[in-house]
Design an enzyme around this catalytic site. Structure first.
Site, PDB file in Angstrom:
ATOM      1  N   ASP A  98     -16.396 -20.020  35.299  1.00  0.00           N
ATOM      2  CA  ASP A  98     -15.799 -19.941  33.961  1.00  0.00           C
ATOM      3  C   ASP A  98     -14.930 -18.701  33.759  1.00  0.00           C
ATOM      4  OD1 ASP A  98     -17.870 -18.106  33.917  1.00  0.00           O
ATOM      5  OD2 ASP A  98     -18.375 -18.498  31.830  1.00  0.00           O
ATOM      6  N   GLU A  99     -14.482 -18.110  34.856  1.00  0.00           N
ATOM      7  CA  GLU A  99     -13.646 -16.917  34.730  1.00  0.00           C
ATOM      8  C   GLU A  99     -12.503 -16.955  35.735  1.00  0.00           C
ATOM      9  OE1 GLU A  99     -15.535 -13.036  34.814  1.00  0.00           O
ATOM     10  OE2 GLU A  99     -17.402 -14.000  34.213  1.00  0.00           O
ATOM     11  N   ASP A 152     -12.144 -15.782  30.197  1.00  0.00           N
ATOM     12  CA  ASP A 152     -13.588 -16.012  30.303  1.00  0.00           C
ATOM     13  C   ASP A 152     -13.988 -17.027  29.239  1.00  0.00           C
ATOM     14  OD1 ASP A 152     -16.298 -15.911  30.614  1.00  0.00           O
ATOM     15  OD2 ASP A 152     -16.513 -13.786  30.115  1.00  0.00           O
TER      16      ASP A 152
HETATM   17 MG    MG Z   1     -18.101 -16.904  30.200  1.00  0.00          MG
END
Ligand code: MG
Length: 395
Positions: free
Chosen positions: A108-109, A13
């Site tokens: 974003d993961e 993350d």
């Molecule tokens: Mg994040």
């Protein structure tokens, strides 16, 4: 006795992703509270807050007006989604150099199956450091990484220490890792469920685990009770579905009671179409075939598909086709138990192309809206924002 090889799932993350991109590119922003999102003074929410801004209690999804009240001197920026997508692609390329088993969870993961990397790189904590190191070397950004025997533990691991954290939880440590956590950390507990658990005096995972199943069933229903108990015991899926292998994207909903109201069915299709579209866009996919699944009381199930002229990842177009399928002849007029919407048969949409949404100019405005919605939904889960879907004839 034969032991299957230990499975290790990693969850990566990026830290305060949008805000970190801005701070990376403008040294004047470093060390300052940065809020990416709507313009202060207008309606809208925070999409991302730098860690400096979080010290003022500013959080993602908070109304921008409240953020401005909490920290008027923060730097307020509009999201530059083209940039974030570019950086995100770089990060995913880096992950792809470690293992082909990378599943996009959002911009974003990602989940990675790193089981096979032990022989190559070393123990899980070495693998975790390597993931972080490569991302930082390529993009200048920090990521938090969790590694554990399944997806749940990996995800909770990446949340455990942020920013720039690394948490490895071995199977033997799972129970101790989970025990003190607030039950709200588990997946899928909405505010309603949390309220019920709170009334039962259940605030930690340890307390949840100690509850007899029948008591939980009484208050939450059988399905939910069993699901939460499994999570409390650290039991969760450990499969990573590599993006490249994904054949279709679909979402479905079962009604609590069989549904006879066409408006509710329609509204549900709209929500499902939006979720499918968002997932597709997040993965840079556009499908030509739309699928409608409908199950009636008594488990009679129909699956209908229609091929569109062009690939789409636009919820309005997906909904349009799903509704056409729903109204096509041959479906019974009976109470509905479940509806599902899916897309498949990807066109040659390339994630390196900035424009996933065909070309015509009239789409440009709509595209901006979709992307803003994605940016917000990617951060806070679905349902926070939805488009009003115009009648099918308008699209
Ligand atoms: Mg994040």
């Amino acid at each position: 006795m034969h032991h299957p090889p230990q499975r290790w799932i990693a969850h990566m993350d990026l830290d305060a992703f949008f805000a970190s991109c801005e701070q990376r590119d403008d040294p004047a922003l470093r060390g300052r509270p940065v809020v990416v999102g709507a313009r202060p003074g207008q309606r809208g929410v925070v999409a991302a807050a730098s860690y400096e801004a979080r010290r003022y209690g500013i959080r993602s999804a908070m109304p921008i007006a409240e953020a401005a009240r909490r920290c008027p001197h923060a730097v307020y920026l509009r999201p530059d989604l083209e940039k974030y997508r570019r950086v995100s692609r770089q990060v995913f390329e880096v992950l792809g150099t470690l293992t082909p088993s990378v599943e996009t969870a959002s911009i974003d993961e990602a989940y990675l199956d790193v089981s096979g990397l032990e022989r190559l790189l070393g123990p899980p904590d070495t693998i975790g450091r390597e993931i972080k190191h490569r991302i930082h070397a390529a993009t200048g950004l920090t990521a938090s990484v969790g590694i554990g025997p399944n997806r749940l533990i990996a995800k909770l691991g990446s949340e455990y220490r942020k920013p720039d954290g690394l948490t490895v939880v071995s199977p033997a440590q799972v129970a101790d890792f989970l025990a003190p956590m607030p039950v709200g950390n588990l997946r899928g507990l909405g505010p309603q469920t949390l309220k019920i658990l709170d009334r039962l005096g259940i605030r930690t995972v340890a307390r949840l685990r100690a509850m007899p199943l029948h008591v939980l069933e009484q208050h939450l229903g059988r399905h939910a009770a069993a699901g939460f108990l499994r999570q409390a015991e650290g039991i969760a899926p450990d499969r990573v579905i590599p993006d490249r292998a994904r054949k279709s994207i679909s979402k479905e909903t079962t009604f609590a009671t069989d549904c006879t109201n066409p408006d509710v069915v329609h509204a549900t299709l709209r929500r499902l179409a939006a979720e499918v579209a968002r997932t597709a866009r997040g993965e840079g996919l556009a499908g030509t075939v739309v699928t409608l699944k409908i199950r009636y009381a008594g488990f009679e199930t129909h699956t209908r598909q229609r091929k569109r002229a062009a690939a789409t990842c636009d919820e309005r177009e997906i909904l349009e086709t799903a509704v056409q399928l729903l109204h096509a002849r041959g479906l019974p007029d009976k109470p509905v138990r479940l509806v599902g919407v899916g897309i498949s048969e990807w066109s040659a949409t390339d994630t390196t192309q900035p424009d996933l949404f065909d070309s015509p100019q009239r789409r440009t405005a709509g595209r901006q809206v979709l992307r803003t919605i994605d940016a917000v939904s990617e951060k806070f889960g679905h349902g926070k924002l939805q488009l009003g879907v115009p009648p099918a004839s308008d699209t």
